[in-house]
Design an enzyme around this catalytic site. Structure first.
Site, PDB file in Angstrom:
ATOM      1  N   GLY A  51       0.885  -1.177   0.000  1.00 27.67           N
ATOM      2  CA  GLY A  51       0.000   0.000   0.000  1.00 27.67           C
ATOM      3  C   GLY A  51       0.907   1.206   0.000  1.00 27.67           C
ATOM      4  CD  GLU A  52       2.612   5.641  -0.587  1.00 28.86           C
ATOM      5  OE1 GLU A  52       2.322   5.055  -1.649  1.00 28.86           O
ATOM      6  OE2 GLU A  52       3.736   6.111  -0.355  1.00 28.86           O
ATOM      7  CB  SER A  53       5.326   2.609   4.008  1.00 27.42           C
ATOM      8  OG  SER A  53       6.059   3.614   3.360  1.00 27.42           O
ATOM      9  CB  CYS A  83       5.257  -3.860  -1.316  1.00 25.25           C
ATOM     10  SG  CYS A  83       5.827  -2.649  -2.506  1.00 25.25           S
ATOM     11  NE  ARG A 110       8.210   5.181   1.353  1.00 21.66           N
ATOM     12  CZ  ARG A 110       7.464   6.268   1.511  1.00 21.66           C
ATOM     13  NH1 ARG A 110       7.861   7.237   2.308  1.00 21.66           N
ATOM     14  NH2 ARG A 110       6.318   6.391   0.866  1.00 21.66           N
ATOM     15  CB  ILE A 140       3.162  -2.049  -7.388  1.00 15.80           C
ATOM     16  CG1 ILE A 140       2.550  -3.178  -8.214  1.00 15.80           C
ATOM     17  CG2 ILE A 140       2.371  -0.753  -7.571  1.00 15.80           C
ATOM     18  CD1 ILE A 140       1.146  -3.560  -7.792  1.00 15.80           C
ATOM     19  NE  ARG A 141       3.857   4.729  -6.064  1.00 14.66           N
ATOM     20  CZ  ARG A 141       4.426   5.711  -5.366  1.00 14.66           C
ATOM     21  NH1 ARG A 141       5.437   6.388  -5.864  1.00 14.66           N
ATOM     22  NH2 ARG A 141       3.977   6.022  -4.188  1.00 14.66           N
ATOM     23  CG  HIS A 176       2.485  -6.297  -4.558  1.00 16.37           C
ATOM     24  ND1 HIS A 176       1.567  -5.793  -3.670  1.00 16.37           N
ATOM     25  CD2 HIS A 176       3.373  -5.314  -4.771  1.00 16.37           C
ATOM     26  CE1 HIS A 176       1.875  -4.544  -3.364  1.00 16.37           C
ATOM     27  NE2 HIS A 176       2.972  -4.230  -4.018  1.00 16.37           N
ATOM     28  CD  GLU A 178      -0.337  -8.784  -2.850  1.00 13.40           C
ATOM     29  OE1 GLU A 178       0.701  -9.441  -2.669  1.00 13.40           O
ATOM     30  OE2 GLU A 178      -0.345  -7.544  -2.970  1.00 13.40           O
TER      31      GLU A 178
HETATM   32  N1  GLN Z   1       5.825   2.948  -2.670  1.00 13.72           N
HETATM   33  C1  GLN Z   1       5.151   2.496  -1.485  1.00 13.72           C
HETATM   34  C2  GLN Z   1       5.822   3.032  -0.234  1.00 13.72           C
HETATM   35  O1  GLN Z   1       6.875   3.552  -0.296  1.00 13.72           O
HETATM   36  C3  GLN Z   1       5.106   0.984  -1.448  1.00 13.72           C
HETATM   37  C4  GLN Z   1       4.381   0.448  -2.645  1.00 13.72           C
HETATM   38  C5  GLN Z   1       3.671  -0.849  -2.446  1.00 13.72           C
HETATM   39  O2  GLN Z   1       3.410  -1.299  -1.315  1.00 13.72           O
HETATM   40  N2  GLN Z   1       3.245  -1.449  -3.521  1.00 13.72           N
HETATM   41  O3  GLN Z   1       5.289   2.951   0.822  1.00 13.72           O
END
Ligand code: GLN
Length: 200
Positions: A51-53, A83, A110, A140-141, A176, A178
């Site tokens: 997600g987004e940390s 992630c 990150r 993903i990112r 990921h 999942e």
């Molecule tokens: N870019 C997100 C972060 O820095 C992590 C991306 C992800 O969980 N797919 O938190």
């Protein structure tokens, strides 16, 4: 299903927790979405999803998850961070520096793949319980693991870099698992949970 079905929680504050729940169910365990710290008492393992940390950390703070997860870890119960979940579990975070739980001795950077490669899928390989297995990896990112501490075991690599690792009861992946149909990585985590002394 045997009588020893195990319950594994997925931290359901933010990110793709639902798909982890489905992957756990496909792996033959009971998946529980964890929205409050008390729910950790009923599960033998925990997945912290991507997600987004920064958002994840804010919500974890608001809901007082930090001491609850520390206690969970101290009890020997396995935790798997993917992630953003890895970023939250790492000892050190860069780009930028931010708070993390420090439950696995790695440094992560990150968003460490440039813009061109922000998100991509690639074939990779893992060595799990002594067997080399192919794993399709979706990034993903994603963060990159820039340092592995001496007690951390590399389990999978992509492009010559470790993308999945474990220190005792803590498993992390920069990709990921999942997002593919393949349950290899989830089944490996389920086995860790089944074998954890806390379950006995
Ligand atoms: N870019 C997100 C972060 O820095 C992590 C991306 C992800 O969980 N797919 O938190």
């Amino acid at each position: 299903m045997s009588g020893s079905s195990v319950r594994i929680g997925v931290l359901a504050l933010q990110g793709d927790f639902a798909l982890h729940g489905r992957a756990l169910a496909r792996s033959g365990v009971d998946a529980v979405l964890v929205r409050k710290p008390e729910a950790l008492e009923d599960v033998a393992g925990l997945i912290i999803p991507g997600g987004e940390s920064t958002t994840l950390l804010r919500l974890m703070g608001e809901w007082e998850f930090v001491p609850a997860i520390e206690k969970f870890h101290a009890a020997g119960k396995p935790i798997f961070g993917t992630c953003a979940g890895l970023i939250v579990l790492a000892r050190e975070v860069e780009n930028p520096r931010q708070f993390s739980l420090g439950l696995i001795d790695v440094t992560v950077e990150r968003n460490a793949y440039g813009r061109q490669r922000e998100s991509f899928q690639a074939p990779g390989a893992a060595v799990l319980d002594g067997r080399r297995v192919p794993v399709t990896m979706v990034f993903i990112r994603a963060p990159r693991i820039r340092r592995l501490g001496a007690g951390v075991e590399p389990l999978a690599e992509h492009g010559g870099e470790t993308v999945m690792a474990r220190q005792g009861s803590v498993l992390v992946a920069t990709f990921h698992p999942e997002l593919t149909e393949d349950t290899t990585v989830h089944r490996y985590f389920c086995d860790l949970v089944r074998r954890a002394p806390a379950v006995a």
